[in-house]
Design a protein around this motif. Structure first.
Motif, PDB file in Angstrom:
ATOM      1  N   PHE A 212      27.551  36.839   8.690  1.00 20.49           N
ATOM      2  CA  PHE A 212      26.283  36.611   8.139  1.00 20.49           C
ATOM      3  C   PHE A 212      25.634  35.255   8.331  1.00 20.49           C
ATOM      4  O   PHE A 212      24.999  34.636   7.341  1.00 20.49           O
ATOM      5  CB  PHE A 212      26.052  37.081   6.573  1.00 20.49           C
ATOM      6  N   THR A 213      26.134  34.711   9.507  1.00 22.75           N
ATOM      7  CA  THR A 213      25.694  33.168   9.803  1.00 22.75           C
ATOM      8  C   THR A 213      25.147  33.149  11.364  1.00 22.75           C
ATOM      9  O   THR A 213      25.697  33.408  12.118  1.00 22.75           O
ATOM     10  CB  THR A 213      26.955  32.388   9.851  1.00 22.75           C
ATOM     11  N   GLN A 214      24.148  32.499  11.361  1.00 23.19           N
ATOM     12  CA  GLN A 214      23.549  32.313  12.629  1.00 23.19           C
ATOM     13  C   GLN A 214      24.015  30.832  12.986  1.00 23.19           C
ATOM     14  O   GLN A 214      23.540  29.705  12.558  1.00 23.19           O
ATOM     15  CB  GLN A 214      21.707  32.303  12.616  1.00 23.19           C
ATOM     16  N   HIS A 215      24.714  30.780  14.117  1.00 28.86           N
ATOM     17  CA  HIS A 215      25.610  29.515  14.276  1.00 28.86           C
ATOM     18  C   HIS A 215      24.648  28.434  15.076  1.00 28.86           C
ATOM     19  O   HIS A 215      24.993  27.241  15.026  1.00 28.86           O
ATOM     20  CB  HIS A 215      26.790  29.735  15.269  1.00 28.86           C
ATOM     21  N   LYS A 216      23.609  28.919  15.588  1.00 25.38           N
ATOM     22  CA  LYS A 216      22.778  27.974  16.514  1.00 25.38           C
ATOM     23  C   LYS A 216      21.741  27.394  15.260  1.00 25.38           C
ATOM     24  O   LYS A 216      21.359  26.211  15.546  1.00 25.38           O
ATOM     25  CB  LYS A 216      21.777  28.740  17.407  1.00 25.38           C
ATOM     26  N   MET A 217      21.572  27.869  14.068  1.00 23.17           N
ATOM     27  CA  MET A 217      20.820  27.267  13.285  1.00 23.17           C
ATOM     28  C   MET A 217      21.773  25.975  12.369  1.00 23.17           C
ATOM     29  O   MET A 217      22.767  26.239  12.427  1.00 23.17           O
ATOM     30  CB  MET A 217      20.253  28.022  12.100  1.00 23.17           C
ATOM     31  N   PRO A 218      20.954  24.847  11.847  1.00 20.61           N
ATOM     32  CA  PRO A 218      21.628  24.032  11.131  1.00 20.61           C
ATOM     33  C   PRO A 218      22.521  24.703   9.860  1.00 20.61           C
ATOM     34  O   PRO A 218      21.801  25.265   9.215  1.00 20.61           O
ATOM     35  CB  PRO A 218      20.571  22.945  10.491  1.00 20.61           C
ATOM     36  N   ILE A 219      23.762  24.513   9.844  1.00 21.26           N
ATOM     37  CA  ILE A 219      24.483  25.033   8.783  1.00 21.26           C
ATOM     38  C   ILE A 219      25.231  23.897   8.237  1.00 21.26           C
ATOM     39  O   ILE A 219      26.023  23.130   8.641  1.00 21.26           O
ATOM     40  CB  ILE A 219      25.307  26.309   9.121  1.00 21.26           C
ATOM     41  N   GLY A 220      25.672  24.165   6.778  1.00 22.58           N
ATOM     42  CA  GLY A 220      26.261  23.321   6.179  1.00 22.58           C
ATOM     43  C   GLY A 220      27.713  23.845   5.944  1.00 22.58           C
ATOM     44  O   GLY A 220      27.760  25.382   5.633  1.00 22.58           O
ATOM     45  N   VAL A 221      28.904  23.351   5.770  1.00 20.55           N
ATOM     46  CA  VAL A 221      30.276  23.761   5.515  1.00 20.55           C
ATOM     47  C   VAL A 221      30.441  23.403   4.268  1.00 20.55           C
ATOM     48  O   VAL A 221      30.793  22.068   3.988  1.00 20.55           O
ATOM     49  CB  VAL A 221      30.957  23.172   6.589  1.00 20.55           C
ATOM     50  N   THR A 222      30.956  24.321   3.490  1.00 19.71           N
ATOM     51  CA  THR A 222      31.574  23.914   2.140  1.00 19.71           C
ATOM     52  C   THR A 222      33.140  23.971   2.142  1.00 19.71           C
ATOM     53  O   THR A 222      33.669  24.944   2.314  1.00 19.71           O
ATOM     54  CB  THR A 222      31.074  24.902   0.905  1.00 19.71           C
ATOM     55  N   VAL A 223      33.798  22.799   2.064  1.00 21.90           N
ATOM     56  CA  VAL A 223      35.274  22.741   2.046  1.00 21.90           C
ATOM     57  C   VAL A 223      35.690  22.920   0.725  1.00 21.90           C
ATOM     58  O   VAL A 223      35.316  22.254  -0.170  1.00 21.90           O
ATOM     59  CB  VAL A 223      35.642  21.425   2.647  1.00 21.90           C
ATOM     60  N   ILE A 224      36.495  23.975   0.485  1.00 24.89           N
ATOM     61  CA  ILE A 224      37.047  24.409  -0.752  1.00 24.89           C
ATOM     62  C   ILE A 224      38.430  24.107  -0.715  1.00 24.89           C
ATOM     63  O   ILE A 224      39.187  24.691   0.313  1.00 24.89           O
ATOM     64  CB  ILE A 224      36.608  25.943  -1.103  1.00 24.89           C
ATOM     65  N   ASP A 225      38.688  23.218  -1.431  1.00 23.27           N
ATOM     66  CA  ASP A 225      40.214  22.782  -1.591  1.00 23.27           C
ATOM     67  C   ASP A 225      41.133  23.565  -2.760  1.00 23.27           C
ATOM     68  O   ASP A 225      42.311  23.925  -2.231  1.00 23.27           O
ATOM     69  CB  ASP A 225      40.413  21.391  -2.266  1.00 23.27           C
ATOM     70  N   SER A 226      40.542  24.157  -3.608  1.00 26.13           N
ATOM     71  CA  SER A 226      41.111  25.249  -4.464  1.00 26.13           C
ATOM     72  C   SER A 226      39.905  25.895  -5.189  1.00 26.13           C
ATOM     73  O   SER A 226      38.899  25.484  -5.405  1.00 26.13           O
ATOM     74  CB  SER A 226      42.124  24.400  -5.157  1.00 26.13           C
ATOM     75  N   ALA A 227      40.545  26.849  -6.046  1.00 25.69           N
ATOM     76  CA  ALA A 227      39.655  27.510  -6.978  1.00 25.69           C
ATOM     77  C   ALA A 227      40.299  28.018  -8.291  1.00 25.69           C
ATOM     78  O   ALA A 227      41.588  28.364  -8.059  1.00 25.69           O
ATOM     79  CB  ALA A 227      38.755  28.720  -6.324  1.00 25.69           C
ATOM     80  N   HIS A 228      39.573  27.890  -9.703  1.00 27.33           N
ATOM     81  CA  HIS A 228      40.116  28.373 -10.697  1.00 27.33           C
ATOM     82  C   HIS A 228      38.965  28.918 -11.690  1.00 27.33           C
ATOM     83  O   HIS A 228      38.178  28.273 -11.653  1.00 27.33           O
ATOM     84  CB  HIS A 228      41.215  26.955 -11.446  1.00 27.33           C
ATOM     85  N   GLY A 229      39.359  29.714 -12.303  1.00 23.23           N
ATOM     86  CA  GLY A 229      38.444  30.608 -13.412  1.00 23.23           C
ATOM     87  C   GLY A 229      36.954  30.938 -12.458  1.00 23.23           C
ATOM     88  O   GLY A 229      37.289  31.421 -11.471  1.00 23.23           O
ATOM     89  N   ASN A 230      36.018  30.240 -12.751  1.00 21.37           N
ATOM     90  CA  ASN A 230      34.601  30.254 -12.339  1.00 21.37           C
ATOM     91  C   ASN A 230      34.407  29.287 -11.315  1.00 21.37           C
ATOM     92  O   ASN A 230      33.283  29.298 -10.623  1.00 21.37           O
ATOM     93  CB  ASN A 230      33.815  30.536 -13.228  1.00 21.37           C
ATOM     94  N   ASP A 231      35.308  28.339 -11.013  1.00 20.80           N
ATOM     95  CA  ASP A 231      34.954  27.141 -10.184  1.00 20.80           C
ATOM     96  C   ASP A 231      35.629  26.986  -8.973  1.00 20.80           C
ATOM     97  O   ASP A 231      36.655  27.309  -8.774  1.00 20.80           O
ATOM     98  CB  ASP A 231      35.371  25.957 -11.225  1.00 20.80           C
ATOM     99  N   TYR A 232      34.911  26.389  -7.963  1.00 17.73           N
ATOM    100  CA  TYR A 232      35.782  25.840  -6.766  1.00 17.73           C
ATOM    101  C   TYR A 232      35.899  24.469  -7.055  1.00 17.73           C
ATOM    102  O   TYR A 232      34.834  23.822  -7.397  1.00 17.73           O
ATOM    103  CB  TYR A 232      34.487  26.064  -5.504  1.00 17.73           C
ATOM    104  N   THR A 233      36.683  24.000  -6.426  1.00 17.34           N
ATOM    105  CA  THR A 233      36.938  22.487  -6.193  1.00 17.34           C
ATOM    106  C   THR A 233      36.618  22.340  -4.782  1.00 17.34           C
ATOM    107  O   THR A 233      37.313  22.500  -3.866  1.00 17.34           O
ATOM    108  CB  THR A 233      38.580  21.984  -6.569  1.00 17.34           C
TER     109      THR A 233
END
Length: 564
Positions: A45-66
């Motif tokens: 679900f990503t158009q790679h030609k458009m500007p996209i931001g990348v979220t780097v997820i190091d870990s996740a716990h409960g309801n949260d991403y780190t």
């Protein structure tokens, strides 16, 4: 004295070096993660030609991403230099059920992995598969379902459901499965506009043309009679019913039938089923079903809430009417509860809201608590019996390599148990208590730049006004929506909009206190959404690209390792 011994001291130094080396490698990998991902991953679900931001997820716990790097306004909880926590407000594509990194879930899956690994499933019994089947049949399927069929995800679960329902329909029409007349390529479904049932080829045909299907394959052909549903939302502090253009009363309806004092009153199908709106629905549905030249093989619908369609709350009275009219014509009914089932709407199943049960229903997403891909399609005894025969060719010949795999079954068993232990679960009423504050919904619904607010179960959604000359729908590029999403991410709420709809989603085990705190932050940002104090390019790129210079960060990591 012990630590002063040469051997002990050397061992401790070796351990410290190993820890530092591990941390150095980990930091280097995090610094390179965005660049590496851009070079090798094809995102969904990503158009790679458009500007996209990348979220780097190091870990996740409960309801949260780190997350590592990313925009911030300073209000996030800092985990360490370069890392912060973000609330997973999209429930990791609506799957997060028991919380990321849940230790008890990890143990349950690990036990199944160690005891079984994967084992073949046809004509095989293992305890995790038996347990989850019984739990679903005694839960969401209680009173109507008799069998559980396993598949790998929601879309394939729907494919299975279609095979089941079509067979039931053909048998009810007197067709013999042993003969070629079982095959009827002109058969269609009854369904909903703005529906979405998955991305496999069969399910794509079951929705009207949209960005999700029309240009994805030359094989796409809409095969349905699609109803535009009436919807409910809070507007200007009041729950209101919006009727589509093709469903208007011959004489004006009293305001009491279009406006409601609460969501509970709007969803009260039993109280409303003998009123003028129900009769208007009945005539509309009846005329449509009887007016098509094609044979209708089944009714396939997402009950109560159209998720990918923009979090639209469908009037359950309309869907109850649709089910009853199909029943009167021996048309089988499928509930696509891939998204809505298993407490997403506050009820175990949407049939508790609609007041009507299906012949077939599909469950996934919350089924395994967010830990494993799996889907289960429940079927009534009548459906199951349609496949019984002395010929294997007439059996339901559907499956995949990992059908009913023990690890997925163990995850599902643990998740279903955990939901009924949640703080918000009311055992006496067999439903979840309210997650969201109605007073906040009321205030947001009165804002000039808000078209409507919808809250039910674990979902809270706001439809923003895209503004004059700007588009709505899934492909919308509203600057207002972009600003709001950018601010949400910067404040520690990971959000992905559906067009001009921004939403929050918690898990069934989230506490009311957590939801109150989250909603307060969300409401503040939505309320201030019209204030244009963000650079437009920054707002439109809702990225989480690293803050600062990567080379400087690498040097900082090396210095920290050397110091250690």
């Amino acid at each position: 004295d012990y630590m002063d011994q040469d051997a002990v001291s050397a061992g401790a130094e070796d351990m410290l070096r190993a820890i530092c080396a591990y941390d150095d490698n980990r930091m280097a990998a995090l610094l390179d993660a965005e660049k590496d991902a851009r070079e090798v991953i094809w995102w969904p679900f990503t158009q790679h030609k458009m500007p996209i931001g990348v979220t780097v997820i190091d870990s996740a716990h409960g309801n949260d991403y780190t997350t590592f790097g990313g925009q911030t306004d300073g209000s996030e909880l800092k985990v360490m230099d370069g890392e912060s926590q973000k609330f997973d407000a999209v429930g990791s594509w609506w799957t997060n059920g028991v919380g990321h990194g849940n230790a008890d879930m990890t143990k349950a899956i690990s036990y199944a992995a160690g005891r079984y690994g994967h084992v073949i499933f046809p004509e095989v019994a293992h305890q995790p598969g038996i347990d989850v089947s019984k739990m679903l049949l005694e839960g969401a399927g209680k009173g109507w379902a008799s069998r559980a069929f396993f598949s790998d995800d929601g879309s394939t679960g729907i494919e299975v459901a279609l095979k089941m329902a079509f067979r039931l329909r053909q048998v009810s029409l007197g067709l013999d499965p042993c003969k070629d007349d079982l095959i009827d390529t002109s058969m269609i479904i009854a369904g909903m506009e703005d529906s979405y049932h998955g991305d496999t080829l069969g399910t794509m045909h079951c929705s009207p043309a949209s960005v999700f299907n029309a240009k994805q394959t030359p094989w796409y052909t809409p095969k349905g009679l699609f109803f535009t549903p009436p919807t409910l939302a809070m507007r200007d502090g009041q729950w209101t019913l919006t009727l589509p253009d093709n469903l208007q009363p011959s004489t004006p309806l009293d305001g009491n039938h279009l406006n409601f004092t609460s969501r509970h009153a709007a969803l009260d199908v039993h109280e409303r089923r003998d009123g003028p709106v129900a009769e208007m629905y009945r005539r509309h549905v009846s005329a449509a079903l009887d007016g098509t030249d094609s044979e209708i093989g089944c009714l396939l619908m997402e009950p109560v809430l159209l998720g990918a369609g923009g979090m639209q709350l469908v009037d359950p009275l309309f869907q109850a009417t649709l089910v009853r009219e199909c029943r009167d014509r021996s048309i089988p009914v499928i509930y696509d509860e891939v998204f809505t089932g298993l407490w997403r709407l506050g009820a175990e199943t949407a049939s508790h809201i609609i007041g009507e049960t299906p012949d077939v229903a599909v469950y996934s997403k919350l089924l395994t608590g967010g830990f494993a891909p799996m889907s289960i399609t429940l079927a009534s005894k009548r459906v199951f019996e349609c496949f019984e025969s002395n010929s294997k060719a007439e059996a339901l010949l559907h499956g995949h390599s990992y059908t009913g795999y023990p690890m997925g079954c163990a995850a599902a068993t643990h998740a279903l148990q955990r939901y009924k232990e949640a703080a918000q679960y009311d055992a006496k009423a067999n439903r979840m208590r309210e997650f969201w504050d109605d007073a906040v919904a009321d205030r947001l619904s009165r804002l000039a730049h808000v078209n409507g607010v919808m809250s039910i179960g674990t979902v809270f959604a706001v439809e923003l006004n895209p503004g004059e000359g700007q588009s709505g729908g899934y492909g919308a590029k509203s600057e207002l929506t972009a600003r709001v999403v950018a601010r949400l991410r910067a404040s520690g709420i990971f959000s992905r909009p559906l067009g001009n709809v921004v939403y929050l989603m918690c898990s069934p085990v989230t506490t009311r206190a957590e939801c109150d705190a989250l909603l307060a932050r969300f409401a503040k940002i939505v309320t201030e959404g019209v204030v244009e104090d963000l650079d437009s390019e920054q707002a439109i790129d809702t990225s989480s690209t690293a803050v600062g210079d990567d080379d400087a960060r690498r040097e900082e990591a090396k210095l920290r390792t050397t110091a250690a």
